[in-house]
Design a protein around this motif. Sequence first.
Motif, PDB file in Angstrom:
ATOM      1  N   GLY A  57     -11.275  -2.680  -1.034  1.00  0.00           N
ATOM      2  CA  GLY A  57      -9.922  -3.191  -0.815  1.00  0.00           C
ATOM      3  C   GLY A  57      -8.886  -2.504  -1.686  1.00  0.00           C
ATOM      4  N   LEU A  58      -9.225  -2.287  -2.963  1.00  0.00           N
ATOM      5  CA  LEU A  58      -8.296  -1.598  -3.862  1.00  0.00           C
ATOM      6  C   LEU A  58      -8.093  -0.142  -3.443  1.00  0.00           C
ATOM      7  N   ALA A  59      -9.163   0.498  -2.975  1.00  0.00           N
ATOM      8  CA  ALA A  59      -9.042   1.887  -2.511  1.00  0.00           C
ATOM      9  C   ALA A  59      -8.111   1.967  -1.307  1.00  0.00           C
ATOM     10  N   ILE A  60      -8.245   1.026  -0.390  1.00  0.00           N
ATOM     11  CA  ILE A  60      -7.376   1.018   0.787  1.00  0.00           C
ATOM     12  C   ILE A  60      -5.935   0.734   0.381  1.00  0.00           C
ATOM     13  N   ALA A  61      -5.749  -0.269  -0.479  1.00  0.00           N
ATOM     14  CA  ALA A  61      -4.394  -0.657  -0.879  1.00  0.00           C
ATOM     15  C   ALA A  61      -3.678   0.436  -1.673  1.00  0.00           C
ATOM     16  N   SER A  62      -4.426   1.168  -2.492  1.00  0.00           N
ATOM     17  CA  SER A  62      -3.795   2.181  -3.349  1.00  0.00           C
ATOM     18  C   SER A  62      -3.726   3.573  -2.721  1.00  0.00           C
ATOM     19  N   SER A  63      -4.382   3.769  -1.583  1.00  0.00           N
ATOM     20  CA  SER A  63      -4.446   5.110  -0.990  1.00  0.00           C
ATOM     21  C   SER A  63      -3.188   5.490  -0.219  1.00  0.00           C
ATOM     22  N   GLY A  64      -2.445   4.511   0.234  1.00  0.00           N
ATOM     23  CA  GLY A  64      -1.263   4.803   1.025  1.00  0.00           C
ATOM     24  C   GLY A  64      -1.529   4.935   2.511  1.00  0.00           C
ATOM     25  N   VAL A  65      -2.769   4.720   2.951  1.00  0.00           N
ATOM     26  CA  VAL A  65      -3.077   4.856   4.378  1.00  0.00           C
ATOM     27  C   VAL A  65      -2.926   3.535   5.138  1.00  0.00           C
ATOM     28  N   LEU A  66      -2.729   2.438   4.418  1.00  0.00           N
ATOM     29  CA  LEU A  66      -2.559   1.142   5.070  1.00  0.00           C
ATOM     30  C   LEU A  66      -1.289   1.181   5.922  1.00  0.00           C
ATOM     31  N   GLY A  67      -1.396   0.854   7.186  1.00  0.00           N
ATOM     32  CA  GLY A  67      -0.259   0.915   8.098  1.00  0.00           C
ATOM     33  C   GLY A  67      -0.181   2.216   8.872  1.00  0.00           C
ATOM     34  N   THR A  68      -1.141   3.114   8.663  1.00  0.00           N
ATOM     35  CA  THR A  68      -1.179   4.381   9.394  1.00  0.00           C
ATOM     36  C   THR A  68      -1.592   4.113  10.843  1.00  0.00           C
ATOM     37  N   VAL A  69      -1.025   4.867  11.753  1.00  0.00           N
ATOM     38  CA  VAL A  69      -1.377   4.712  13.166  1.00  0.00           C
ATOM     39  C   VAL A  69      -2.211   5.908  13.623  1.00  0.00           C
ATOM     40  N   ASP A  70      -3.027   5.665  14.640  1.00  0.00           N
ATOM     41  CA  ASP A  70      -3.853   6.749  15.193  1.00  0.00           C
ATOM     42  C   ASP A  70      -3.092   7.469  16.307  1.00  0.00           C
ATOM     43  N   ALA A  71      -3.780   8.317  17.055  1.00  0.00           N
ATOM     44  CA  ALA A  71      -3.154   9.117  18.113  1.00  0.00           C
ATOM     45  C   ALA A  71      -2.616   8.258  19.253  1.00  0.00           C
ATOM     46  N   HIS A  72      -3.149   7.038  19.405  1.00  0.00           N
ATOM     47  CA  HIS A  72      -2.705   6.137  20.470  1.00  0.00           C
ATOM     48  C   HIS A  72      -1.572   5.218  20.014  1.00  0.00           C
ATOM     49  N   GLY A  73      -1.132   5.377  18.763  1.00  0.00           N
ATOM     50  CA  GLY A  73      -0.056   4.553  18.240  1.00  0.00           C
ATOM     51  C   GLY A  73      -0.496   3.189  17.745  1.00  0.00           C
ATOM     52  N   GLU A  74      -1.809   2.974  17.582  1.00  0.00           N
ATOM     53  CA  GLU A  74      -2.341   1.696  17.099  1.00  0.00           C
ATOM     54  C   GLU A  74      -2.719   1.842  15.632  1.00  0.00           C
ATOM     55  N   TYR A  75      -2.619   0.744  14.888  1.00  0.00           N
ATOM     56  CA  TYR A  75      -2.964   0.773  13.470  1.00  0.00           C
ATOM     57  C   TYR A  75      -4.437   1.096  13.271  1.00  0.00           C
TER      58      TYR A  75
END
Length: 193
Positions: A57-75
């Motif tokens: 959880g800390l790795a996800i929260a601190s990585s900056g990728v949270l809220g990134t979308v894929d090629a289909h525009g979905e999180y």
Amino acid sequence: MQSIRYGVARGVFSNEAGLGSAAITASSVTTSSHVQQGYINMCGTFIDTIIVCSITGLAIASSGVLGTVDAHGEYITGSDLTIAAFSSALGKPGAVIVSVGILMFAFSTILGWEYQGEKALEYLFKKKTVCIIYRVVFAVIVFFGSIVALDIAWSFSDIANGLMAVPNLISLIALSGVLAKDTFKHKSLNGKI
């Protein structure tokens, strides 16, 4: 309320605390004290939930990728989000390490569930043919579980875990006096918990 339900469901899936399934595996060990084995199992729950899940959880929260979308525009969610988080800091080796870890976790989980189900049937029916039928049915369910949509697999898993938890929690309440007595006896014999 939805967040609590989702958190409890994923937490139970992660460490099986309260389901009674871990006790099947723990009962196969040779030990001088069932209370001591219970303490060892509690360590597994702590390591899995508090250490591994917190680091993820800390790795996800601190990585900056949270809220990134894929090629289909979905999180990006789930394992894809974890892989992206670790690869953002560690590059390609981070993605490989997490992918191998997920593969090993999934494979060992499938083996563990098969073992626990087979041992339960072996205890109930005491017939090898029932166990062989169970293996075939289990393999078919694993196959279909790997090809259905992820939300269907999670829903089925949550329902199955809930159905396991209800009788186990009733049993835990019924046996809580015996457990407390055994724990205090163990403590007095060993001078510690």
